[in-house]
Design a protein around this motif. Sequence first.
Motif, PDB file in Angstrom:
ATOM      1  N   ARG A  38      -3.553   5.659  -9.140  1.00 37.47           N
ATOM      2  CA  ARG A  38      -4.354   4.434  -9.231  1.00 37.47           C
ATOM      3  C   ARG A  38      -4.807   4.172 -10.665  1.00 37.47           C
ATOM      4  O   ARG A  38      -4.783   3.031 -11.148  1.00 37.47           O
ATOM      5  N   ASP A  58      -0.253   5.000   1.114  1.00 29.88           N
ATOM      6  CA  ASP A  58      -1.273   5.939   1.565  1.00 29.88           C
ATOM      7  C   ASP A  58      -0.716   7.351   1.435  1.00 29.88           C
ATOM      8  O   ASP A  58       0.447   7.601   1.770  1.00 29.88           O
ATOM      9  N   PRO A  87      -0.937   0.804  -5.724  1.00 31.04           N
ATOM     10  CA  PRO A  87      -1.954   0.662  -4.679  1.00 31.04           C
ATOM     11  C   PRO A  87      -1.991   1.875  -3.742  1.00 31.04           C
ATOM     12  O   PRO A  87      -1.735   1.761  -2.534  1.00 31.04           O
ATOM     13  N   TYR A  88      -2.317   3.035  -4.315  1.00 29.93           N
ATOM     14  CA  TYR A  88      -2.435   4.262  -3.529  1.00 29.93           C
ATOM     15  C   TYR A  88      -3.823   4.361  -2.912  1.00 29.93           C
ATOM     16  O   TYR A  88      -4.820   4.005  -3.538  1.00 29.93           O
ATOM     17  N   TYR A  89      -3.882   4.880  -1.672  1.00 33.38           N
ATOM     18  CA  TYR A  89      -5.143   5.100  -0.963  1.00 33.38           C
ATOM     19  C   TYR A  89      -5.118   6.474  -0.314  1.00 33.38           C
ATOM     20  O   TYR A  89      -4.077   6.919   0.188  1.00 33.38           O
ATOM     21  N   ARG A  90      -6.266   7.118  -0.313  1.00 34.42           N
ATOM     22  CA  ARG A  90      -6.373   8.433   0.319  1.00 34.42           C
ATOM     23  C   ARG A  90      -6.325   8.291   1.838  1.00 34.42           C
ATOM     24  O   ARG A  90      -6.882   7.350   2.410  1.00 34.42           O
ATOM     25  N   ASN A 127       0.844  -1.192   0.000  1.00 31.14           N
ATOM     26  CA  ASN A 127       0.000   0.000   0.000  1.00 31.14           C
ATOM     27  C   ASN A 127       0.878   1.240   0.000  1.00 31.14           C
ATOM     28  O   ASN A 127       2.016   1.220   0.465  1.00 31.14           O
ATOM     29  N   ARG A 168      -6.449   6.299   7.171  1.00 29.98           N
ATOM     30  CA  ARG A 168      -6.943   6.064   5.819  1.00 29.98           C
ATOM     31  C   ARG A 168      -8.416   6.435   5.712  1.00 29.98           C
ATOM     32  O   ARG A 168      -9.225   6.069   6.570  1.00 29.98           O
ATOM     33  N   VAL A 172     -11.883  -0.115   1.062  1.00 29.58           N
ATOM     34  CA  VAL A 172     -10.670  -0.871   1.382  1.00 29.58           C
ATOM     35  C   VAL A 172     -10.526  -0.918   2.900  1.00 29.58           C
ATOM     36  O   VAL A 172     -11.141  -0.124   3.621  1.00 29.58           O
ATOM     37  N   VAL A 209      -3.494  10.591  -5.686  1.00 33.90           N
ATOM     38  CA  VAL A 209      -3.933   9.215  -5.483  1.00 33.90           C
ATOM     39  C   VAL A 209      -4.758   8.732  -6.671  1.00 33.90           C
ATOM     40  O   VAL A 209      -4.564   7.622  -7.183  1.00 33.90           O
ATOM     41  N   HIS A 235      -9.898   6.236   2.410  1.00 33.49           N
ATOM     42  CA  HIS A 235     -10.291   5.677   1.115  1.00 33.49           C
ATOM     43  C   HIS A 235     -11.443   4.691   1.308  1.00 33.49           C
ATOM     44  O   HIS A 235     -11.377   3.791   2.146  1.00 33.49           O
ATOM     45  N   SER A 258      -9.503  -0.276   6.644  1.00 36.53           N
ATOM     46  CA  SER A 258      -9.003   0.915   7.324  1.00 36.53           C
ATOM     47  C   SER A 258      -7.571   0.675   7.781  1.00 36.53           C
ATOM     48  O   SER A 258      -7.124  -0.469   7.938  1.00 36.53           O
TER      49      SER A 258
END
Length: 229
Positions: free
Chosen positions: A100, A89, A106-109, A87, A129, A134, A96, A131, A136
Amino acid sequence: MFGRRWLEMTWRDGLFCHWPVDSAVVDETLPERLSVATHDGDAYLGVVAFVMDGIRPRGSPVGLSFPELNLRTYVEGPAGPGVYFYNLDADDRLGVAVARRLFALPYYRAEMSATRSRAGEGVRFRSRRTHRGVPSARFDATYEPTGEAFAAEPGSLDAFLVENYRFYAHGDRLYRGEIAHEPWTLREGTAELRANTLFEANGFERPDGEPIVHCADPIDVSADRIRRV
């Protein structure tokens, strides 16, 4: 070979926390064409936190800045050794979304902050996180260097953990990216981990024991475009 330098940036307030783990535990999580890399028989999972400062296309006078947090391991792949990210983040909605959609990363906000202590060397890094869809993940740590500056010796564990200039990502197929920078200037450090659920968010049990901690001096980085393997 490193291609055209597409992006330029500075990485600062860097923290590397690494735990040795059974190589079989890591190997079963990797996509086809990648295999786990080990040092003296151990695989490693690393939590890496830093601020990406002044991210910009080459030659641009202005850029974006935001914190990033990742869980990673080290692999052998078709283009050679590299990093495999579970990941990434980041506290940047646009960045992000682009990463993606275009780069299979695998970027997440996340809501994040990196705050220096008044003394100047300690950093408190927090991430939650946000996002949707997905697992937490939370991270809250204070870290600071405690030793003298040094560069990792080639072949050492320090070099295995930090001197990596290629990464792999797996979306609809396998991709690779290349970065370039001078060798890291490292310092041994301490890290107070108040919260860290990145292992659970990625399907791992939390490793036993205390991590190997490195703090890193700021470094200028160039990045190439991501390419299919």
